[in-house]
Design an enzyme around this catalytic site. Structure first.
Site, PDB file in Angstrom:
ATOM      1  CG  HIS A  34      11.629   9.829 -15.460  1.00 55.09           C
ATOM      2  ND1 HIS A  34      10.834   8.790 -15.858  1.00 55.09           N
ATOM      3  CD2 HIS A  34      11.430  10.812 -16.363  1.00 55.09           C
ATOM      4  CE1 HIS A  34      10.184   9.115 -16.956  1.00 55.09           C
ATOM      5  NE2 HIS A  34      10.520  10.340 -17.296  1.00 55.09           N
ATOM      6  N   GLY A 144      17.830  14.398 -19.877  1.00 56.81           N
ATOM      7  CA  GLY A 144      18.464  13.169 -20.357  1.00 56.81           C
ATOM      8  C   GLY A 144      18.965  13.320 -21.784  1.00 56.81           C
TER       9      GLY A 144
HETATM   10  P1  AMP Z   1       9.836  12.651 -20.057  1.00 52.03           P
HETATM   11  O1  AMP Z   1       9.084  12.281 -18.822  1.00 52.03           O
HETATM   12  O2  AMP Z   1       9.822  11.603 -21.126  1.00 52.03           O
HETATM   13  O3  AMP Z   1       9.495  14.040 -20.557  1.00 52.03           O
HETATM   14  O4  AMP Z   1      11.371  12.739 -19.624  1.00 52.03           O
HETATM   15  C1  AMP Z   1      11.792  13.592 -18.589  1.00 52.03           C
HETATM   16  C2  AMP Z   1      13.290  13.642 -18.580  1.00 52.03           C
HETATM   17  O5  AMP Z   1      13.822  12.337 -18.363  1.00 52.03           O
HETATM   18  C3  AMP Z   1      13.889  14.140 -19.908  1.00 52.03           C
HETATM   19  O6  AMP Z   1      14.988  14.997 -19.651  1.00 52.03           O
HETATM   20  C4  AMP Z   1      14.333  12.862 -20.563  1.00 52.03           C
HETATM   21  O7  AMP Z   1      15.403  13.039 -21.478  1.00 52.03           O
HETATM   22  C5  AMP Z   1      14.789  12.054 -19.361  1.00 52.03           C
HETATM   23  N1  AMP Z   1      14.793  10.631 -19.672  1.00 52.03           N
HETATM   24  C6  AMP Z   1      13.784   9.894 -20.198  1.00 52.03           C
HETATM   25  N2  AMP Z   1      14.186   8.625 -20.399  1.00 52.03           N
HETATM   26  C7  AMP Z   1      15.481   8.561 -19.995  1.00 52.03           C
HETATM   27  C8  AMP Z   1      16.459   7.527 -19.967  1.00 52.03           C
HETATM   28  N3  AMP Z   1      16.190   6.301 -20.378  1.00 52.03           N
HETATM   29  N4  AMP Z   1      17.690   7.831 -19.498  1.00 52.03           N
HETATM   30  C9  AMP Z   1      17.977   9.097 -19.066  1.00 52.03           C
HETATM   31  N5  AMP Z   1      17.109  10.112 -19.080  1.00 52.03           N
HETATM   32  C10 AMP Z   1      15.874   9.845 -19.535  1.00 52.03           C
END
Ligand code: AMP
Length: 273
Positions: A34, A144
Protein backbone atom coordinates in the site's frame (compact mmCIF):
# COMPACT_ATOMS: atom_id res chain seq x y z
CA UNK A 1 -3.16 15.03 7.58
CA UNK A 2 -6.90 15.42 7.89
CA UNK A 3 -8.89 12.33 8.95
CA UNK A 4 -12.43 12.44 7.58
CA UNK A 5 -15.29 10.05 8.24
CA UNK A 6 -18.32 11.83 6.72
CA UNK A 7 -19.34 12.51 3.12
CA UNK A 8 -20.08 16.19 3.86
CA UNK A 9 -16.60 16.87 5.25
CA UNK A 10 -14.94 14.93 2.44
CA UNK A 11 -16.85 16.83 -0.24
CA UNK A 12 -16.00 20.12 1.40
CA UNK A 13 -12.30 19.20 1.50
CA UNK A 14 -12.33 17.93 -2.11
CA UNK A 15 -14.34 20.79 -3.59
CA UNK A 16 -11.84 23.37 -2.47
CA UNK A 17 -9.03 21.59 -4.38
CA UNK A 18 -8.14 22.88 -7.80
CA UNK A 19 -4.95 20.85 -8.12
CA UNK A 20 -4.30 17.25 -9.08
CA UNK A 21 -5.64 14.66 -6.66
CA UNK A 22 -3.97 11.26 -6.36
CA UNK A 23 -6.19 8.59 -4.80
CA UNK A 24 -5.32 5.24 -3.22
CA UNK A 25 -8.33 3.15 -2.16
CA UNK A 26 -7.54 0.42 0.40
CA UNK A 27 -9.14 -1.89 2.93
CA UNK A 28 -6.55 -1.00 5.59
CA UNK A 29 -4.11 -3.22 7.51
CA UNK A 30 -1.59 -1.29 5.47
CA UNK A 31 1.76 -2.77 4.45
CA UNK A 32 4.63 -1.78 2.15
CA UNK A 33 2.54 -2.68 -0.91
CA UNK A 34 0.00 0.00 0.00
CA UNK A 35 2.78 2.40 0.97
CA UNK A 36 4.38 2.07 -2.48
CA UNK A 37 1.09 3.17 -4.07
CA UNK A 38 0.80 6.10 -1.64
CA UNK A 39 4.41 7.16 -2.30
CA UNK A 40 3.87 7.10 -6.05
CA UNK A 41 0.69 9.15 -5.61
CA UNK A 42 2.67 11.55 -3.42
CA UNK A 43 5.30 12.18 -6.10
CA UNK A 44 2.77 12.63 -8.91
CA UNK A 45 0.04 14.80 -7.31
CA UNK A 46 -0.48 17.93 -5.24
CA UNK A 47 -3.06 16.31 -2.98
CA UNK A 48 -3.05 12.65 -1.86
CA UNK A 49 -6.22 10.98 -0.62
CA UNK A 50 -6.25 7.47 0.87
CA UNK A 51 -9.43 5.64 1.80
CA UNK A 52 -9.68 2.80 4.30
CA UNK A 53 -12.93 0.91 4.07
CA UNK A 54 -13.49 -2.84 4.40
CA UNK A 55 -16.14 -3.10 1.74
CA UNK A 56 -18.74 -5.72 2.72
CA UNK A 57 -20.27 -6.07 -0.77
CA UNK A 58 -17.09 -7.60 -2.19
CA UNK A 59 -16.97 -10.44 0.36
CA UNK A 60 -18.89 -13.66 -0.23
CA UNK A 61 -21.05 -14.98 2.63
CA UNK A 62 -18.49 -17.54 3.83
CA UNK A 63 -15.48 -15.23 3.52
CA UNK A 64 -13.44 -13.39 6.13
CA UNK A 65 -15.34 -10.07 6.37
CA UNK A 66 -15.81 -10.27 10.14
CA UNK A 67 -12.19 -11.26 10.80
CA UNK A 68 -10.52 -9.06 8.16
CA UNK A 69 -7.47 -7.51 9.87
CA UNK A 70 -8.07 -4.01 11.21
CA UNK A 71 -5.20 -1.82 12.41
CA UNK A 72 -6.61 1.68 12.39
CA UNK A 73 -4.09 3.22 14.76
CA UNK A 74 -1.06 1.91 12.86
CA UNK A 75 -2.71 2.75 9.52
CA UNK A 76 -3.21 6.37 10.55
CA UNK A 77 0.49 6.64 11.50
CA UNK A 78 1.59 5.01 8.24
CA UNK A 79 -0.53 7.41 6.17
CA UNK A 80 0.70 10.41 8.09
CA UNK A 81 4.35 9.40 7.64
CA UNK A 82 3.82 8.71 3.92
CA UNK A 83 2.59 12.27 3.40
CA UNK A 84 -1.14 11.65 2.91
CA UNK A 85 -3.23 14.84 2.96
CA UNK A 86 -6.69 13.35 3.48
CA UNK A 87 -7.46 9.97 5.03
CA UNK A 88 -11.08 8.96 4.44
CA UNK A 89 -12.34 6.33 6.90
CA UNK A 90 -16.10 6.03 6.49
CA UNK A 91 -18.30 3.49 8.21
CA UNK A 92 -20.68 1.18 6.38
CA UNK A 93 -23.80 3.34 6.82
CA UNK A 94 -21.94 6.26 5.31
CA UNK A 95 -21.16 4.31 2.16
CA UNK A 96 -24.31 2.20 1.68
CA UNK A 97 -28.04 2.47 2.12
CA UNK A 98 -30.48 -0.43 1.71
CA UNK A 99 -31.93 -1.24 -1.72
CA UNK A 100 -29.22 0.40 -3.81
CA UNK A 101 -28.67 0.74 -7.53
CA UNK A 102 -25.88 -1.73 -8.28
CA UNK A 103 -23.21 -2.03 -10.92
CA UNK A 104 -22.42 -5.38 -12.55
CA UNK A 105 -19.03 -6.71 -13.61
CA UNK A 106 -18.84 -7.57 -17.32
CA UNK A 107 -20.20 -11.02 -18.15
CA UNK A 108 -16.99 -12.54 -19.54
CA UNK A 109 -13.99 -10.81 -17.99
CA UNK A 110 -15.82 -10.43 -14.68
CA UNK A 111 -16.71 -14.11 -14.37
CA UNK A 112 -13.46 -15.91 -15.09
CA UNK A 113 -10.64 -16.57 -12.59
CA UNK A 114 -11.40 -14.53 -9.44
CA UNK A 115 -14.91 -13.88 -10.73
CA UNK A 116 -15.52 -17.63 -11.06
CA UNK A 117 -14.01 -18.46 -7.64
CA UNK A 118 -15.75 -15.51 -5.96
CA UNK A 119 -19.05 -14.85 -7.78
CA UNK A 120 -20.28 -11.33 -7.10
CA UNK A 121 -16.92 -10.18 -5.77
CA UNK A 122 -16.20 -7.81 -8.65
CA UNK A 123 -19.72 -6.33 -8.58
CA UNK A 124 -18.93 -5.21 -5.03
CA UNK A 125 -15.45 -3.97 -5.94
CA UNK A 126 -16.73 -1.88 -8.86
CA UNK A 127 -19.63 -0.53 -6.79
CA UNK A 128 -17.38 0.79 -4.03
CA UNK A 129 -14.64 2.05 -6.35
CA UNK A 130 -17.19 4.01 -8.39
CA UNK A 131 -18.69 5.51 -5.22
CA UNK A 132 -15.23 6.49 -4.00
CA UNK A 133 -14.27 7.93 -7.40
CA UNK A 134 -17.43 10.08 -7.36
CA UNK A 135 -16.57 11.38 -3.89
CA UNK A 136 -12.83 11.90 -4.24
CA UNK A 137 -12.87 13.04 -7.92
CA UNK A 138 -9.26 11.91 -8.42
CA UNK A 139 -7.04 12.98 -11.29
CA UNK A 140 -5.01 9.77 -10.86
CA UNK A 141 -6.04 6.60 -9.02
CA UNK A 142 -3.43 4.02 -8.00
CA UNK A 143 -4.01 0.25 -8.04
CA UNK A 144 -1.62 -2.67 -7.53
CA UNK A 145 -0.89 -5.25 -10.21
CA UNK A 146 -1.19 -7.75 -7.35
CA UNK A 147 -4.96 -7.67 -8.02
CA UNK A 148 -4.50 -7.94 -11.77
CA UNK A 149 -8.08 -8.76 -12.73
CA UNK A 150 -9.45 -6.07 -10.42
CA UNK A 151 -7.12 -3.58 -12.09
CA UNK A 152 -8.29 -4.64 -15.57
CA UNK A 153 -11.96 -4.34 -14.59
CA UNK A 154 -11.48 -0.91 -13.01
CA UNK A 155 -9.78 0.27 -16.20
CA UNK A 156 -12.70 -1.14 -18.17
CA UNK A 157 -15.21 0.63 -15.90
CA UNK A 158 -13.39 3.93 -16.44
CA UNK A 159 -13.56 3.35 -20.22
CA UNK A 160 -17.13 2.07 -20.35
CA UNK A 161 -18.56 4.79 -18.08
CA UNK A 162 -16.44 7.58 -19.64
CA UNK A 163 -14.83 8.58 -16.35
CA UNK A 164 -12.05 11.18 -16.57
CA UNK A 165 -9.60 9.42 -14.26
CA UNK A 166 -6.15 8.05 -15.02
CA UNK A 167 -5.69 4.55 -13.63
CA UNK A 168 -2.07 4.05 -12.63
CA UNK A 169 -0.77 0.45 -12.47
CA UNK A 170 1.70 -0.15 -9.63
CA UNK A 171 4.23 -2.97 -9.31
CA UNK A 172 3.77 -5.86 -6.86
CA UNK A 173 5.78 -5.45 -3.64
CA UNK A 174 7.17 -8.67 -2.14
CA UNK A 175 8.97 -9.55 1.09
CA UNK A 176 12.64 -10.52 1.06
CA UNK A 177 11.71 -14.15 0.31
CA UNK A 178 9.43 -13.33 -2.62
CA UNK A 179 6.04 -13.60 -0.90
CA UNK A 180 3.72 -10.92 -2.31
CA UNK A 181 2.66 -8.63 0.54
CA UNK A 182 -1.00 -8.95 1.48
CA UNK A 183 -3.06 -7.96 4.50
CA UNK A 184 -4.14 -11.63 4.63
CA UNK A 185 -0.52 -12.79 5.20
CA UNK A 186 -1.19 -11.88 8.85
CA UNK A 187 -3.35 -15.04 9.07
CA UNK A 188 -0.41 -17.34 8.18
CA UNK A 189 1.49 -19.39 10.77
CA UNK A 190 5.26 -19.69 10.39
CA UNK A 191 4.94 -23.06 8.65
CA UNK A 192 2.19 -21.76 6.37
CA UNK A 193 4.35 -18.78 5.43
CA UNK A 194 7.09 -21.22 4.37
CA UNK A 195 4.60 -23.13 2.25
CA UNK A 196 3.29 -19.89 0.75
CA UNK A 197 6.75 -19.22 -0.69
CA UNK A 198 5.99 -21.93 -3.26
CA UNK A 199 3.63 -19.46 -4.92
CA UNK A 200 6.34 -17.03 -6.00
CA UNK A 201 8.72 -19.97 -6.50
CA UNK A 202 6.36 -21.45 -9.09
CA UNK A 203 6.11 -18.09 -10.86
CA UNK A 204 9.92 -17.90 -10.99
CA UNK A 205 10.13 -21.45 -12.38
CA UNK A 206 7.64 -20.60 -15.12
CA UNK A 207 9.74 -17.53 -15.95
CA UNK A 208 12.85 -19.71 -16.22
CA UNK A 209 11.08 -22.10 -18.59
CA UNK A 210 9.83 -19.20 -20.70
CA UNK A 211 13.36 -17.77 -20.86
CA UNK A 212 14.52 -21.20 -22.08
CA UNK A 213 11.99 -20.97 -24.91
CA UNK A 214 8.97 -22.85 -23.54
CA UNK A 215 5.72 -21.32 -24.80
CA UNK A 216 3.22 -24.12 -24.25
CA UNK A 217 0.77 -23.02 -21.55
CA UNK A 218 -0.02 -26.60 -20.43
CA UNK A 219 3.63 -27.46 -19.92
CA UNK A 220 4.19 -24.22 -17.99
CA UNK A 221 1.16 -24.61 -15.74
CA UNK A 222 1.82 -28.33 -15.11
CA UNK A 223 5.30 -27.51 -13.87
CA UNK A 224 3.83 -24.86 -11.57
CA UNK A 225 1.19 -27.26 -10.26
CA UNK A 226 3.95 -29.64 -9.12
CA UNK A 227 5.54 -26.87 -7.05
CA UNK A 228 2.18 -25.89 -5.58
CA UNK A 229 1.23 -29.49 -4.65
CA UNK A 230 1.15 -28.87 -0.89
CA UNK A 231 -1.41 -26.06 -1.26
CA UNK A 232 -5.12 -26.19 -2.16
CA UNK A 233 -4.89 -24.81 -5.64
CA UNK A 234 -7.93 -22.95 -7.02
CA UNK A 235 -6.45 -21.97 -10.35
CA UNK A 236 -3.28 -21.37 -12.31
CA UNK A 237 -3.96 -19.65 -15.60
CA UNK A 238 -1.96 -17.80 -18.18
CA UNK A 239 -3.96 -15.14 -19.98
CA UNK A 240 -3.19 -12.28 -22.30
CA UNK A 241 -3.06 -8.86 -20.69
CA UNK A 242 -6.60 -8.17 -21.82
CA UNK A 243 -7.65 -11.33 -19.96
CA UNK A 244 -8.26 -13.69 -22.87
CA UNK A 245 -7.31 -17.35 -22.44
CA UNK A 246 -4.31 -18.29 -24.60
CA UNK A 247 -2.67 -21.63 -25.55
CA UNK A 248 0.73 -20.20 -26.27
CA UNK A 249 2.70 -17.71 -24.21
CA UNK A 250 2.63 -14.23 -25.80
CA UNK A 251 5.88 -12.35 -25.10
CA UNK A 252 5.35 -9.15 -23.09
CA UNK A 253 1.59 -9.65 -23.30
CA UNK A 254 0.87 -12.42 -20.78
CA UNK A 255 -0.05 -12.69 -17.11
CA UNK A 256 0.39 -15.85 -15.06
CA UNK A 257 -2.23 -15.89 -12.29
CA UNK A 258 -2.49 -18.10 -9.22
CA UNK A 259 -5.11 -18.44 -6.50
CA UNK A 260 -4.49 -21.00 -3.80
CA UNK A 261 -5.30 -21.70 -0.19
CA UNK A 262 -2.65 -22.19 2.45
CA UNK A 263 -4.57 -23.71 5.34
CA UNK A 264 -7.66 -21.54 5.45
CA UNK A 265 -5.98 -18.46 3.98
CA UNK A 266 -6.70 -17.70 0.34
CA UNK A 267 -3.80 -16.00 -1.45
CA UNK A 268 -3.44 -14.67 -4.99
CA UNK A 269 -0.33 -13.74 -6.91
CA UNK A 270 0.65 -13.14 -10.50
CA UNK A 271 3.44 -12.28 -12.86
CA UNK A 272 3.23 -9.97 -15.87
CA UNK A 273 5.60 -11.41 -18.44
P1 AMP B 1 -6.47 -3.86 -0.47
O1 AMP B 1 -6.27 -3.10 0.79
O2 AMP B 1 -6.07 -5.30 -0.39
O3 AMP B 1 -7.84 -3.64 -1.08
O4 AMP B 1 -5.45 -3.24 -1.53
C1 AMP B 1 -5.46 -1.87 -1.84
C2 AMP B 1 -4.57 -1.63 -3.02
O5 AMP B 1 -3.24 -2.03 -2.72
C3 AMP B 1 -4.99 -2.43 -4.27
O6 AMP B 1 -4.84 -1.63 -5.43
C4 AMP B 1 -4.01 -3.57 -4.27
O7 AMP B 1 -3.77 -4.12 -5.56
C5 AMP B 1 -2.76 -2.89 -3.74
N1 AMP B 1 -1.84 -3.87 -3.18
C6 AMP B 1 -2.10 -4.83 -2.26
N2 AMP B 1 -1.01 -5.58 -2.04
C7 AMP B 1 -0.03 -5.09 -2.85
C8 AMP B 1 1.32 -5.46 -3.10
N3 AMP B 1 1.90 -6.46 -2.47
N4 AMP B 1 2.01 -4.73 -4.01
C9 AMP B 1 1.42 -3.69 -4.66
N5 AMP B 1 0.15 -3.31 -4.48
C10 AMP B 1 -0.56 -4.00 -3.59
Amino acid sequence: MEIITTIQKLQKAINKQSQSIGFVPTMGALHEGHVSLIKQARTENKIVVVSIFVNPTQFLKDEDLSSYPSKNEADIKICDLAGVDILFMPNINTMYSDDEIAIRAPKIRGFILEGMSRPGHFDGVLQIVLKLFNLVKPTNAYFGKKDAQQLALIKQMVDNLFLSINIIECEIIRDENGLALSSRNAYLSKAEKELALNISKSLKEATQLILQGEKNINILTNKMKETLKGTSLEYIKIVSRDFKYIDTYEPQNSIILIATKIGSTRLIDNLWI
